[in-house]
Write an enzyme that holds these catalytic residues in place. Sequence first.
Site, PDB file in Angstrom:
ATOM      1  N   CYS A  73       0.617  -1.287   0.090  1.00 36.50           N
ATOM      2  CA  CYS A  73       0.137  -0.060  -0.047  1.00 36.50           C
ATOM      3  C   CYS A  73       1.025   0.900  -0.191  1.00 36.50           C
ATOM      4  O   CYS A  73       1.289   1.534   1.267  1.00 36.50           O
ATOM      5  CB  CYS A  73      -0.901  -0.048   0.610  1.00 36.50           C
ATOM      6  SG  CYS A  73      -1.542   1.774   1.549  1.00 36.50           S
ATOM      7  N   GLY A 104       9.661  -2.029   5.301  1.00 33.85           N
ATOM      8  CA  GLY A 104       8.713  -1.786   5.572  1.00 33.85           C
ATOM      9  C   GLY A 104       7.186  -1.559   5.966  1.00 33.85           C
ATOM     10  O   GLY A 104       7.021  -0.155   6.534  1.00 33.85           O
ATOM     11  N   ASP A 127      12.362 -14.165   2.693  1.00 32.70           N
ATOM     12  CA  ASP A 127      14.134 -14.226   2.497  1.00 32.70           C
ATOM     13  C   ASP A 127      14.668 -13.735   3.731  1.00 32.70           C
ATOM     14  O   ASP A 127      16.060 -13.741   3.392  1.00 32.70           O
ATOM     15  CB  ASP A 127      13.556 -12.075   1.652  1.00 32.70           C
ATOM     16  CG  ASP A 127      13.352 -11.985   0.085  1.00 32.70           C
ATOM     17  OD1 ASP A 127      12.742 -13.290  -0.220  1.00 32.70           O
ATOM     18  OD2 ASP A 127      13.402 -10.856  -0.230  1.00 32.70           O
ATOM     19  N   HIS A 250       7.828 -17.827  -7.837  1.00 34.62           N
ATOM     20  CA  HIS A 250       6.503 -17.443  -6.818  1.00 34.62           C
ATOM     21  C   HIS A 250       6.293 -18.736  -5.862  1.00 34.62           C
ATOM     22  O   HIS A 250       5.729 -19.552  -4.564  1.00 34.62           O
ATOM     23  CB  HIS A 250       5.638 -16.614  -6.944  1.00 34.62           C
ATOM     24  CG  HIS A 250       5.452 -15.784  -7.225  1.00 34.62           C
ATOM     25  ND1 HIS A 250       5.880 -14.698  -8.146  1.00 34.62           N
ATOM     26  CD2 HIS A 250       5.185 -14.815  -6.251  1.00 34.62           C
ATOM     27  CE1 HIS A 250       5.843 -13.614  -8.105  1.00 34.62           C
ATOM     28  NE2 HIS A 250       5.809 -13.915  -6.921  1.00 34.62           N
ATOM     29  N   VAL A 251       6.823 -20.396  -6.408  1.00 40.25           N
ATOM     30  CA  VAL A 251       6.227 -22.009  -5.057  1.00 40.25           C
ATOM     31  C   VAL A 251       7.003 -20.946  -4.590  1.00 40.25           C
ATOM     32  O   VAL A 251       6.920 -22.825  -3.476  1.00 40.25           O
ATOM     33  CB  VAL A 251       7.114 -22.734  -6.391  1.00 40.25           C
ATOM     34  CG1 VAL A 251       9.108 -23.003  -7.056  1.00 40.25           C
ATOM     35  CG2 VAL A 251       6.707 -24.460  -6.064  1.00 40.25           C
TER      36      VAL A 251
HETATM   37  P1  ADP Z   1       8.116  -5.801   0.794  1.00 38.83           P
HETATM   38  O1  ADP Z   1       9.567  -5.973   1.472  1.00 38.83           O
HETATM   39  O2  ADP Z   1       7.704  -7.506   0.749  1.00 38.83           O
HETATM   40  O3  ADP Z   1       7.529  -4.809   0.230  1.00 38.83           O
HETATM   41  P2  ADP Z   1       7.727  -4.634   3.577  1.00 38.83           P
HETATM   42  O4  ADP Z   1       7.322  -5.475   4.556  1.00 38.83           O
HETATM   43  O5  ADP Z   1       8.870  -4.462   3.350  1.00 38.83           O
HETATM   44  O6  ADP Z   1       7.221  -5.986   2.813  1.00 38.83           O
HETATM   45  O7  ADP Z   1       6.460  -4.137   3.313  1.00 38.83           O
HETATM   46  C1  ADP Z   1       6.392  -2.687   2.251  1.00 38.83           C
HETATM   47  C2  ADP Z   1       4.587  -2.520   2.558  1.00 38.83           C
HETATM   48  O8  ADP Z   1       4.969  -1.277   3.883  1.00 38.83           O
HETATM   49  C3  ADP Z   1       4.614  -1.690   1.643  1.00 38.83           C
HETATM   50  O9  ADP Z   1       4.338  -1.682   0.506  1.00 38.83           O
HETATM   51  C4  ADP Z   1       3.457  -0.257   2.400  1.00 38.83           C
HETATM   52  O10 ADP Z   1       2.448  -0.768   2.798  1.00 38.83           O
HETATM   53  C5  ADP Z   1       3.944  -0.516   3.910  1.00 38.83           C
HETATM   54  N1  ADP Z   1       4.648   0.787   4.326  1.00 38.83           N
HETATM   55  C6  ADP Z   1       3.815   1.549   5.218  1.00 38.83           C
HETATM   56  N2  ADP Z   1       4.673   2.683   5.327  1.00 38.83           N
HETATM   57  C7  ADP Z   1       5.828   2.069   4.702  1.00 38.83           C
HETATM   58  C8  ADP Z   1       6.988   3.427   4.720  1.00 38.83           C
HETATM   59  N3  ADP Z   1       7.520   4.376   5.441  1.00 38.83           N
HETATM   60  N4  ADP Z   1       8.494   2.782   3.493  1.00 38.83           N
HETATM   61  C9  ADP Z   1       7.642   1.691   3.107  1.00 38.83           C
HETATM   62  N5  ADP Z   1       6.577   0.710   3.641  1.00 38.83           N
HETATM   63  C10 ADP Z   1       5.317   1.391   3.916  1.00 38.83           C
END
Ligand code: ADP
Length: 320
Positions: A73, A104, A127, A250-251
């Site tokens: 998101c 994130g 990961d 994705h597997v």
């Molecule tokens: P992945 O590494 O699988 O993308 P993350 O756990 O790093 O997963 O999640 C990324 C998600 O975290 C973003 O898509 C967003 O919805 C959410 N998010 C919320 N705040 C932040 C931020 N400040 N920076 C990055 N991602 C954020």
Amino acid sequence: MKTIGVLTSGGDAPGMNAAVRAVVRTACEKGIKVIGINRGYQGLIDCDVRDLDIRSVSDIIHRGGTMLYSARCLAFKEEEGIKKGIANCKKLGIEGIVVIGGDGSFRGARDLSLRGIPCIGIPGTIDNDIVSSDYTIGYDTSLNTIMQMVDRIRDTVESHSRCIVVEVMGNRCGDLTLNAGIAVGATAIVIPEIQADVEQHVIERIRRTQKTGKKHFIVMVAEGIGGVDALAKKIQAECGVESRSVVLGHVQRGGSPTVRDRVLASQMGYRAVELLSEGVGNKVVVVKDDKIVDYDIYEALTMKKPVDISLYQIAHDISI
Ligand code: ADP
């Protein structure tokens, strides 16, 4: 605390369901109401939620994916998105949130905590790229899946005296590639943490192994390095062995979680609710030296985890 929320965010990982289950059951045991937030932070912005009780999380401990669904998101990185999320927490009576995801997701949890909604992060990603934690939920399952897939590929590679170049997930973190590479006896392992001339390194390893009489080879390459098709062509041209490439894709993210991931998820979910119920927020629950501990989110995000050079050396010395 009377009501808490739980969400899963970012890439899904096997064991996220086990963590949700532990959060819900621990909270119910403490008399705390749990609201499940669908599709990560997107659900918080859209107020897409459902009440969860002990029976809502029945029969999910063995399932991959996440019953709460996940999303990336972008809106939650912006002030406006965070404000909407906080307004919805107030509307729903959510006083704290358990966030299951990666770095994130933890940034989002920190932003909420700093604005008055205490959050606890749980590392859920295949990961193993959360530097504050020795292991993340989903990593062990993914490792085992990769090993099983490559074992199957080995059968045919051996029968046809071929080389297979396998692309493994993990953009900036080579843990999956290195550990699975050792487990499958890969002749060459290429990970982002170790700078090398990829082609030269792999070809040298194969030539050296050819001299010992071996005729089939497995090369494991981390996703962040890429170029597996070109590498296979180069190996064929330089080493005279028929070479193919495969992207596992994705597997690696699906399937029933292993014992280790289920137990880890249960421990982390339990601890996360304990912390929230004590009024503690802005923390991540991690595993360090086989113990469940917690760190401040900011501290956790700024930590560094060096690659295990000794493991790389072992692979180098015994996979010949
Ligand atoms: P992945 O590494 O699988 O993308 P993350 O756990 O790093 O997963 O999640 C990324 C998600 O975290 C973003 O898509 C967003 O919805 C959410 N998010 C919320 N705040 C932040 C931020 N400040 N920076 C990055 N991602 C954020």
